[in-house]
Design a protein around this motif. Sequence first.
Motif, PDB file in Angstrom:
ATOM      1  N   ILE A   1       0.842  -1.198   0.000  1.00 26.83           N
ATOM      2  CA  ILE A   1       0.000   0.000   0.000  1.00 26.83           C
ATOM      3  C   ILE A   1       0.878   1.249   0.000  1.00 26.83           C
ATOM      4  CG2 ILE A   1      -1.783   1.283   1.239  1.00 26.83           C
ATOM      5  CD1 ILE A   1      -2.654  -1.366   2.483  1.00 26.83           C
TER       6      ILE A   1
ATOM      7  N   THR B   1     -11.409   0.917  -0.598  1.00 22.87           N
ATOM      8  CA  THR B   1     -11.412   0.193  -1.867  1.00 22.87           C
ATOM      9  C   THR B   1     -11.375   1.141  -3.060  1.00 22.87           C
ATOM     10  OG1 THR B   1     -13.827   0.014  -1.608  1.00 22.87           O
ATOM     11  CG2 THR B   1     -12.514  -1.922  -1.042  1.00 22.87           C
TER      12      THR B   1
ATOM     13  N   PHE C   1      -7.819   2.033  -3.562  1.00 21.78           N
ATOM     14  CA  PHE C   1      -7.059   0.937  -4.162  1.00 21.78           C
ATOM     15  C   PHE C   1      -7.277   0.860  -5.677  1.00 21.78           C
ATOM     16  CE2 PHE C   1      -7.098  -1.645   0.043  1.00 21.78           C
ATOM     17  CZ  PHE C   1      -5.984  -0.938   0.483  1.00 21.78           C
TER      18      PHE C   1
ATOM     19  N   LEU D   1      -0.510  -4.550  -4.522  1.00 16.72           N
ATOM     20  CA  LEU D   1      -1.599  -3.581  -4.703  1.00 16.72           C
ATOM     21  C   LEU D   1      -2.522  -4.001  -5.831  1.00 16.72           C
ATOM     22  CD1 LEU D   1      -2.833  -0.944  -3.732  1.00 16.72           C
ATOM     23  CD2 LEU D   1      -1.420   0.272  -5.396  1.00 16.72           C
TER      24      LEU D   1
ATOM     25  N   LEU E   1      -5.029  -6.190  -4.321  1.00 13.36           N
ATOM     26  CA  LEU E   1      -6.003  -5.393  -3.574  1.00 13.36           C
ATOM     27  C   LEU E   1      -6.962  -4.672  -4.519  1.00 13.36           C
ATOM     28  CD1 LEU E   1      -3.667  -3.858  -0.836  1.00 13.36           C
ATOM     29  CD2 LEU E   1      -5.423  -5.608  -0.511  1.00 13.36           C
ATOM     30  N   THR E   2      -6.442  -4.237  -5.669  1.00 16.01           N
ATOM     31  CA  THR E   2      -7.295  -3.591  -6.666  1.00 16.01           C
ATOM     32  C   THR E   2      -8.344  -4.562  -7.192  1.00 16.01           C
ATOM     33  OG1 THR E   2      -5.484  -2.126  -7.337  1.00 16.01           O
ATOM     34  CG2 THR E   2      -7.325  -2.375  -8.887  1.00 16.01           C
TER      35      THR E   2
ATOM     36  N   SER F   1     -10.951  -5.086  -4.657  1.00 20.89           N
ATOM     37  CA  SER F   1     -11.782  -3.881  -4.552  1.00 20.89           C
ATOM     38  C   SER F   1     -12.815  -3.816  -5.672  1.00 20.89           C
ATOM     39  CB  SER F   1     -10.893  -2.627  -4.581  1.00 20.89           C
ATOM     40  OG  SER F   1      -9.996  -2.634  -3.483  1.00 20.89           O
TER      41      SER F   1
END
Length: 436
Positions: free
Chosen positions: A129, A396, A399, A419, A422-423, A426
């Motif tokens: 992050i 989110t 992200f 990341l 995480l994207t 999201s």
Amino acid sequence: MNTLEQLFKLQQHNTTVTREIIAGVTTFTTMSYIIVVNPNILKAAGIPPEPSMVATVVAAVFGCLLMGFYANRPFAIAPYMGENAFIAFTVCGLLGFKWQTALGAVFVAGVVFVLLTLLRVRTWLVEAIPTSLRYSFAVGIGLFLTFIGLNQTGIVALGVPGAPVHTGNITSAPVLVAIFGFILISTLIIRRFPGAILVGIVVTAFVAYVTKVAPWPQAFVSMPPSLGPIVMQMDVRGALSWSAFPIALTIFIMAFVDTMGTLIGLSARAGFLDKNGNLPEIEKPMLVDALATTLSPILGTSTSGAFVESATGIEAGGRTGLTAVVTALLFAMALFFSPFVTAIPAQAYGPALIIVGLFMLSPIVKINFDDFTESIPAFAVVALMCFTFNIAVGITAGFILYPFCKLVAGRIREVRAGLWLLTGLSVLFFVFYPYS
């Protein structure tokens, strides 16, 4: 005292036993409303409120003790606000799932959290992050707390379409008491009075009782109800069905990003982050919240995790796990003193939430506003946390926007591999979120 100092490494964190105790009491006071609020929200899902209250308290005691003794951090653990409303009003109310199935989904999420934490996948994701997003979490959570305080005290009231919020009745007695509380806490902080937030809460509560804004506690001691009707009632098989997949996925992502954002945001304010913006040994508090989330549905309540109200204890000087242990002991006592604890009105603890929002704004100076690929995602995090009243939505969105902005700027190499994962999560969050 020496044993406590050695156990929690107080000298290393430049704190004292007295300061940690005050911080623990302050944290408990500002979040004690969960004892009443969580059961009343989950009642809409069909969970009996009396045993639900006990489950709420036991989950908080377990999480706070583990956070204190294992992770040695001043973060309090309790059933999350937001996730409980999502389960009660959306999963069970709107979509018609049984509360047992919803708790089964929470249990599945908890088990996955534990596995991801032990495999250090969650640590890998957090380290991916960007620094600007990490600090935006603290700012967003601070303003989120401020809005909660303003609304609960009546200073800001909910409006109508076209004007969603407006000024409350400033001349009414409850609002005047809340304003008094805010001014009192502000004065004590300016004068650097020890335990300013806690003293402000206690004095304001007394004023609320005397002015009849809030009723005096009707009792002080009561025996807790039985957990029998709700303990071990979660339906894991139903939660693993295809029809419940969107629910399980949404609960997982909401809890995942809420805890991640809260831990980083609180750590930023407490000064725990290193020069690279990382929280050393973050896997410890993450494992605590994972275990707490796993235990909560077994007890009969919703997702647990680090509470944003821990910020009040941090501002009172809490820097070690002793703060969390004191909070846990007070929660345990609340099982027998719930009539007194729950009598603390919003006019007393609301001003503390408002002022903590100010304290949590300070990391905003560490965001590079000259670089729009950093500031636009950070701004989205802060704005959407507040204006959607949902921490998970803000995080989110950040992200998703961060890699997009880097892509547009031709700087995609600045996006770390974690990341991207995480994207992806999201995007799934927004696709499967049950909008109502």
